[in-house]
Design a protein around this motif. Structure first.
Motif, short mmCIF file in Angstrom:
data_model
loop_
_atom_site.label_atom_id
_atom_site.label_comp_id
_atom_site.label_asym_id
_atom_site.label_seq_id
_atom_site.Cartn_x
_atom_site.Cartn_y
_atom_site.Cartn_z
N ALA A 108 31.74 38.47 41.38
CA ALA A 108 32.44 39.47 40.59
C ALA A 108 32.76 40.70 41.44
CB ALA A 108 31.59 39.87 39.38
N GLY A 109 31.83 41.09 42.29
CA GLY A 109 32.07 42.24 43.18
C GLY A 109 33.23 41.99 44.13
N GLU A 110 33.33 40.75 44.65
CA GLU A 110 34.44 40.42 45.53
C GLU A 110 35.78 40.50 44.79
OE1 GLU A 110 34.59 39.42 49.10
OE2 GLU A 110 32.92 40.75 48.69
N LEU A 111 35.82 39.97 43.57
CA LEU A 111 37.06 40.03 42.80
C LEU A 111 37.40 41.46 42.43
CD1 LEU A 111 39.43 38.78 41.32
CD2 LEU A 111 37.91 38.31 39.39
N GLU A 112 36.40 42.25 42.04
CA GLU A 112 36.65 43.65 41.67
C GLU A 112 37.23 44.44 42.82
OE1 GLU A 112 32.92 45.00 40.18
OE2 GLU A 112 33.03 43.76 38.37
N ARG A 113 36.85 44.08 44.04
CA ARG A 113 37.40 44.77 45.22
C ARG A 113 38.93 44.65 45.25
NH1 ARG A 113 38.35 43.46 50.68
NH2 ARG A 113 37.88 41.27 50.26
N PHE A 114 39.43 43.46 44.91
CA PHE A 114 40.88 43.27 44.87
C PHE A 114 41.50 43.91 43.63
CE2 PHE A 114 39.51 39.85 47.70
CZ PHE A 114 40.43 39.96 48.72
N LEU A 115 40.81 43.84 42.51
CA LEU A 115 41.35 44.39 41.28
C LEU A 115 41.52 45.90 41.35
CD1 LEU A 115 39.34 42.35 38.61
CD2 LEU A 115 41.73 42.03 39.30
N ARG A 116 40.72 46.56 42.19
CA ARG A 116 40.82 48.02 42.30
C ARG A 116 41.92 48.46 43.28
NH1 ARG A 116 35.00 47.60 41.63
NH2 ARG A 116 34.46 48.52 39.61
N MET A 117 42.54 47.50 43.95
CA MET A 117 43.63 47.86 44.85
C MET A 117 44.84 48.31 44.05
SD MET A 117 43.38 44.86 47.77
CE MET A 117 41.91 44.71 48.80
N PRO A 118 45.47 49.42 44.44
CA PRO A 118 46.57 49.96 43.63
C PRO A 118 47.85 49.13 43.69
CG PRO A 118 46.27 51.25 45.63
CD PRO A 118 45.14 50.29 45.58
N ASP A 119 48.10 48.47 44.81
CA ASP A 119 49.34 47.69 44.93
C ASP A 119 49.21 46.38 44.15
OD1 ASP A 119 50.43 49.63 46.56
OD2 ASP A 119 49.76 48.66 48.41
N PRO A 120 50.28 45.96 43.48
CA PRO A 120 50.22 44.75 42.66
C PRO A 120 49.90 43.51 43.48
CG PRO A 120 52.19 46.03 42.17
CD PRO A 120 51.59 46.63 43.40
N LEU A 121 49.04 42.66 42.93
CA LEU A 121 48.67 41.40 43.56
C LEU A 121 48.84 40.27 42.55
CD1 LEU A 121 45.28 42.40 45.25
CD2 LEU A 121 47.48 42.13 46.40
N VAL A 122 49.14 39.08 43.07
CA VAL A 122 49.06 37.87 42.27
C VAL A 122 47.75 37.19 42.65
CG1 VAL A 122 50.09 35.63 41.73
CG2 VAL A 122 51.57 37.61 42.18
N ILE A 123 46.86 37.04 41.68
CA ILE A 123 45.53 36.51 41.92
C ILE A 123 45.43 35.12 41.30
CG2 ILE A 123 43.05 36.86 41.57
CD1 ILE A 123 43.66 39.87 41.39
N GLY A 124 45.23 34.10 42.14
CA GLY A 124 45.12 32.72 41.68
C GLY A 124 43.67 32.37 41.40
N LEU A 125 43.43 31.68 40.28
CA LEU A 125 42.07 31.37 39.86
C LEU A 125 41.92 29.89 39.54
CD1 LEU A 125 41.73 34.42 37.50
CD2 LEU A 125 40.46 34.14 39.62
N GLY A 126 40.81 29.32 40.00
CA GLY A 126 40.46 27.97 39.61
C GLY A 126 39.67 28.00 38.32
N THR A 127 38.92 26.94 38.07
CA THR A 127 38.08 26.88 36.88
C THR A 127 36.69 26.42 37.28
OG1 THR A 127 38.69 24.58 36.43
CG2 THR A 127 40.06 26.29 35.43
#
Length: 323
Positions: A108-127
Motif C-alpha cells: 500500500a505504501g508503494e502504491l500511495e507513493r505514486f498516488l501522491r504524485m501530482p502529474d496524472p498517471l495511468v495505473i494498471g492493476l491485477g487481481t
C-alpha cells in the motif's frame, strides 16, 4: 644550561579534521547542528556542511542494529541480482501466518507513493489476494488526477464479478476514475475471447491498459494450490498439461515458465485482458510472498515481467538462494 626545545604549535585543523569532529558530535554525541556550531565556533550552515562531509567521506559509518536492517540488505541484494528498480522486503510473520498480512501495508505504501504524485498517471492493476490485501491497507486519499485500469478480466466462470477484483475498491478509496476489464478472466474458446475484445468499449480499456505508466500485480504459482485452479479458471487437466510444459507462474492470468517466457498454448490463448510484457521501461511491481510462489516470482523477475517487488524476508531469502 641548555634550553628545552620549544614545543611545536599544533597544526591548523584540516577541513577533514573538522568534519570528523562535527560528525562525532552529531552521530555519537547526539548534538544538534546548532549545538555543534556553538561548540566549534562556526555557523550553523558550516556545521551542517561538515556533518554531511563526514558521512560523504566515509568518516562515519552507521550500523543499524535492528531486523529492518537485514530487510534493507536483502532489498539491495535482490536489486543487484535481478536488476530491480524497486524492492521492499518486510519481516516475516512466522510459520502458519498468511504472508499477505505482512506485505499488504508495504505494498500500500508503494502504491500511495505514486498516488501522491501530482502529474496524472495511468495505473494498471491485477487481481488476487495480495492486491486485495493492498486495497484493505491503503489509506483513503484524494487522487482524482489518476486513472485506474484493470489488466485482467473481471468476470468469473459463473458470470459473477471476480471476488478479488480490486479496481473498483481502490477507486472508492482514492476518488479516482476506474476502468474495469469487462471480459471473462478466461474465455471458453478463442473465438469467444476475440468477440469480447472486438467490442468498442473493451477496445478502449485495452488501449488504456497497454499505456499504463505503472503496474501493480500479484504473482500466482502453478503448483497444486494454483489460484487459477482454486478459483475455477482452469481445470486440473489444464493445469497438469501446462505444468508438463514447464509452467511456473502467472501474472494477470498469463502463464509463463521458469525463465519467465509466456506459453503459447493452453489458457494463454483464451485469457482476457492485457499481459505484462517482459522488459517494460515502466515500473512493473509484483506483490507476492510465500514458499510456493518462489519459482513464479523468480521466473517473472528473470525475464523482467517484473522490475519491482514487495515481499517478505523468508521469500527474499529463498529468491536469493534460487539458482
Amino acid at each position: 644550561m641548555s634550553r628545552p626545545p620549544a614545543s611545536k604549535p599544533d597544526p591548523e585543523p584540516t577541513v577533514q579534521d573538522e568534519a570528523a569532529r562535527a560528525g562525532w558530535l552529531y552521530y555519537v554525541g547526539g548534538m544538534t547542528q546548532d549545538q555543534i556550531a556553538a561548540e566549534m565556533g562556526v555557523s550553523r550552515q558550516r556545521a551542517q556542511r561538515l556533518v554531511s562531509r563526514a558521512m560523504a567521506d566515509g568518516l562515519i559509518q552507521v550500523r543499524l542494529n535492528h531486523r529492518i536492517g537485514a530487510c534493507m540488505d536483502m532489498e539491495r541484494a535482490l536489486r543487484d541480482r535481478y536488476g530491480l528498480t524497486r524492492c521492499r522486503v518486510v519481516p516475516g510473520l512466522g510459520e502458519g501466518v498468511d504472508p499477505v498480512l505482512g506485505i499488504a501495508a508495504a505494498a500500500a505504501g508503494e502504491l500511495e507513493r505514486f498516488l501522491r504524485m501530482p502529474d496524472p498517471l495511468v495505473i494498471g492493476l491485477g487481481t488476487g489476494r495480495a492486491l486485495r490485501g493492498l486495497v484493505e491497507a491503503i489509506d483513503p486519499l484524494e487522487a482524482p488526477q489518476h486513472r485506474l485500469v484493470s489488466l485482467i478480466g473481471n468476470i468469473a466462470p459463473d458470470g459473477s464479478a471476480s471476488f478479488f477484483d480490486v479496481v473498483m475498491r481502490i477507486s472508492d478509496k482514492i476518488r479516482a476514475p476506474h476502468y474495469p476489464m469487462l471480459v471473462p478472466v478466461v474465455s471458453t474458446t478463442t473465438e469467444e475471447r476475440a468477440a469480447f475484445h472486438a467490442l468498442a468499449p473493451v477496445q478502449r480499456v485495452l488501449e488504456l491498459a497497454r499505456a499504463c505508466d505503472v503496474i501493480f500485480v500479484g504473482v500466482g504459482q502453478m503448483s497444486e494450490d494454483a489460484p487459477l485452479l482454486k478459483d475455477g479458471f482452469v481445470t486440473a487437466g489444464e493445469l497438469h498439461q501446462m505444468r508438463a510444459a514447464g509452467a511456473a507462474g502467472e501474472v494477470a492470468g498469463w502463464v509463463f515458465d521458469s525463465d519467465g517466457q509466456y506459453l503459447d498454448f493452453g489458457i494463454n490463448t483464451r485469457t482476457g485482458g492485457v499481459r505484462v510484457e517482459p522488459g517494460l521501461d515502466r515500473p512493473s511491481i509484483g506483490i507476492a510472498a510465500g514458499a510456493t510462489k518462489v519459482p513464479a516470482i523468480c521466473g517473472a523477475m528473470k525475464s523482467r515481467i517484473l522490475n519491482g517487488l514487495v515481499t517478505d524476508m523468508p521469500t527474499a531469502e529463498a529468491l536469493l538462494s534460487a539458482r
